[in-house]
Design a protein around this motif. Structure first.
Motif, mmCIF file in Angstrom:
data_model
loop_
_atom_site.group_PDB
_atom_site.id
_atom_site.type_symbol
_atom_site.label_atom_id
_atom_site.label_comp_id
_atom_site.label_asym_id
_atom_site.label_seq_id
_atom_site.Cartn_x
_atom_site.Cartn_y
_atom_site.Cartn_z
ATOM 1 N N PHE A 196 0.816 -1.208 0.000
ATOM 2 C CA PHE A 196 0.000 0.000 0.000
ATOM 3 C C PHE A 196 0.852 1.260 0.000
ATOM 4 O O PHE A 196 0.559 2.211 -0.703
ATOM 5 N N THR A 197 1.900 1.287 0.790
ATOM 6 C CA THR A 197 2.686 2.512 0.912
ATOM 7 C C THR A 197 3.460 2.826 -0.356
ATOM 8 O O THR A 197 3.695 3.989 -0.650
ATOM 9 N N ASP A 198 3.847 1.814 -1.148
ATOM 10 C CA ASP A 198 4.546 2.077 -2.411
ATOM 11 C C ASP A 198 3.675 2.840 -3.387
ATOM 12 O O ASP A 198 4.152 3.611 -4.192
ATOM 13 N N ARG A 199 2.391 2.635 -3.332
ATOM 14 C CA ARG A 199 1.494 3.302 -4.260
ATOM 15 C C ARG A 199 1.160 4.715 -3.813
ATOM 16 O O ARG A 199 0.723 5.532 -4.607
ATOM 17 N N VAL A 200 1.358 5.015 -2.553
ATOM 18 C CA VAL A 200 1.065 6.339 -2.024
ATOM 19 C C VAL A 200 2.309 7.227 -2.066
ATOM 20 O O VAL A 200 2.225 8.410 -2.336
ATOM 21 N N THR A 201 3.469 6.657 -1.824
ATOM 22 C CA THR A 201 4.713 7.412 -1.763
ATOM 23 C C THR A 201 5.146 7.821 -3.150
ATOM 24 O O THR A 201 5.219 7.008 -4.039
ATOM 25 N N THR A 202 5.441 9.105 -3.317
ATOM 26 C CA THR A 202 5.955 9.561 -4.597
ATOM 27 C C THR A 202 7.444 9.290 -4.641
ATOM 28 O O THR A 202 8.125 9.296 -3.625
ATOM 29 N N ARG A 203 7.935 9.051 -5.808
ATOM 30 C CA ARG A 203 9.342 8.712 -5.975
ATOM 31 C C ARG A 203 10.119 9.947 -6.408
ATOM 32 O O ARG A 203 10.324 10.167 -7.592
ATOM 33 N N VAL A 204 10.511 10.731 -5.449
ATOM 34 C CA VAL A 204 11.355 11.897 -5.692
ATOM 35 C C VAL A 204 12.583 11.776 -4.807
ATOM 36 O O VAL A 204 12.527 11.184 -3.736
ATOM 37 N N PRO A 205 13.700 12.317 -5.255
ATOM 38 C CA PRO A 205 14.908 12.204 -4.445
ATOM 39 C C PRO A 205 14.791 13.006 -3.152
ATOM 40 O O PRO A 205 14.149 14.062 -3.111
ATOM 41 N N ALA A 206 15.423 12.499 -2.131
ATOM 42 C CA ALA A 206 15.460 13.197 -0.847
ATOM 43 C C ALA A 206 16.352 14.423 -0.985
ATOM 44 O O ALA A 206 17.334 14.412 -1.727
ATOM 45 N N ALA A 207 16.011 15.481 -0.268
ATOM 46 C CA ALA A 207 16.775 16.725 -0.347
ATOM 47 C C ALA A 207 17.248 17.148 1.035
ATOM 48 O O ALA A 207 16.510 17.042 2.012
ATOM 49 N N ASN A 208 18.480 17.611 1.093
ATOM 50 C CA ASN A 208 19.020 18.262 2.291
ATOM 51 C C ASN A 208 19.209 19.722 1.942
ATOM 52 O O ASN A 208 19.824 20.052 0.922
ATOM 53 N N ILE A 209 18.691 20.604 2.783
ATOM 54 C CA ILE A 209 18.818 22.035 2.553
ATOM 55 C C ILE A 209 19.520 22.628 3.758
ATOM 56 O O ILE A 209 19.100 22.414 4.900
ATOM 57 N N SER A 210 20.594 23.362 3.502
ATOM 58 C CA SER A 210 21.350 23.950 4.604
ATOM 59 C C SER A 210 21.749 25.381 4.237
ATOM 60 O O SER A 210 21.651 25.792 3.081
ATOM 61 N N GLU A 211 22.223 26.088 5.245
ATOM 62 C CA GLU A 211 22.619 27.482 5.065
ATOM 63 C C GLU A 211 23.913 27.727 5.813
ATOM 64 O O GLU A 211 24.094 27.257 6.942
ATOM 65 N N LEU B 248 20.516 16.934 -3.505
ATOM 66 C CA LEU B 248 19.497 15.959 -3.889
ATOM 67 C C LEU B 248 20.156 14.605 -4.117
ATOM 68 O O LEU B 248 21.075 14.496 -4.932
ATOM 69 N N ALA B 249 19.684 13.587 -3.410
ATOM 70 C CA ALA B 249 20.209 12.236 -3.580
ATOM 71 C C ALA B 249 19.500 11.596 -4.764
ATOM 72 O O ALA B 249 18.327 11.253 -4.688
ATOM 73 N N ALA B 250 20.223 11.461 -5.886
ATOM 74 C CA ALA B 250 19.642 10.901 -7.100
ATOM 75 C C ALA B 250 20.645 9.965 -7.766
ATOM 76 O O ALA B 250 21.234 10.299 -8.790
ATOM 77 N N PRO B 251 20.847 8.784 -7.178
ATOM 78 C CA PRO B 251 21.838 7.857 -7.735
ATOM 79 C C PRO B 251 21.384 7.264 -9.063
ATOM 80 O O PRO B 251 20.191 7.172 -9.342
ATOM 81 N N GLY B 252 22.359 6.870 -9.863
ATOM 82 C CA GLY B 252 22.061 6.187 -11.113
ATOM 83 C C GLY B 252 21.757 7.094 -12.281
ATOM 84 O O GLY B 252 21.418 6.624 -13.356
ATOM 85 N N LEU B 253 21.859 8.398 -12.098
ATOM 86 C CA LEU B 253 21.599 9.334 -13.183
ATOM 87 C C LEU B 253 22.907 9.909 -13.700
ATOM 88 O O LEU B 253 23.960 9.749 -13.093
ATOM 89 N N LYS B 254 22.826 10.585 -14.825
ATOM 90 C CA LYS B 254 23.971 11.319 -15.369
ATOM 91 C C LYS B 254 23.657 12.802 -15.263
ATOM 92 O O LYS B 254 22.487 13.188 -15.210
#
Length: 145
Positions: free
Chosen positions: A31-46, A55-61
């Motif tokens: 159930f949770t796989d169908r509700v959770t959107t698949r976007v990379p996790a983000a860390n925002i700092s200052e 943005l954690a986005a492994p496997g991309l170029k």
């Protein structure tokens, strides 16, 4: 073997085990796989001089990313078409595939939008957003008299 979560509060229920049944159904990944959107996790700092978005986005170029800035909204998007062998696989579970996604970030007015830099290293897209000179915090030690 199946691992079952232990809930010590369940012993206090009128019908022991009833909540365990519902937890096992509704907390299942089916159930949770169908509700959770698949976007990379983000860390925002200052820091004192800049804002940082990772943005954690492994496997991309790096060519897969499109980074746009319109007004004070920074948009990071990826549109990826599945290729041959991966398309033919019959996955039982797939958690780390980012086919297409869009993330937007509203930048503060103190951001220097003309000096934004982006790098992609080891599966992490790093955005460096400098602050305008007048927005950088000045710090000094104040002596107590």
């Amino acid at each position: 073997m199946t691992l079952v979560k232990f809930n010590p509060e369940a012993r206090k229920m009128l019908v022991p085990g009833l909540t365990d049944v519902f937890d096992s159904i509704f907390n299942d990944t089916f159930f949770t796989d169908r509700v959770t959107t698949r976007v990379p996790a983000a860390n925002i700092s200052e820091t004192q001089d800049a804002f940082h978005v990772d943005l954690a986005a492994p496997g991309l170029k790096k060519e897969d990313f499109k980074i746009n800035l319109e007004r004070n909204v920074l948009t990071v998007s990826v549109t990826q078409v599945a290729e041959g062998e991966q398309e033919q696989r019959n996955y039982a579970k797939r958690e780390f595939y980012y086919g297409s996604f869009l993330r937007t970030f509203t930048l503060p007015e103190s951001a220097n939008i003309n000096e934004i830099q982006a790098t992609y290293t080891d599966g992490v897209l790093q955005l460096h957003i400098p602050k305008q000179e007048e927005a950088k915090t000045l710090s000094r030690q104040i002596e107590i008299k």
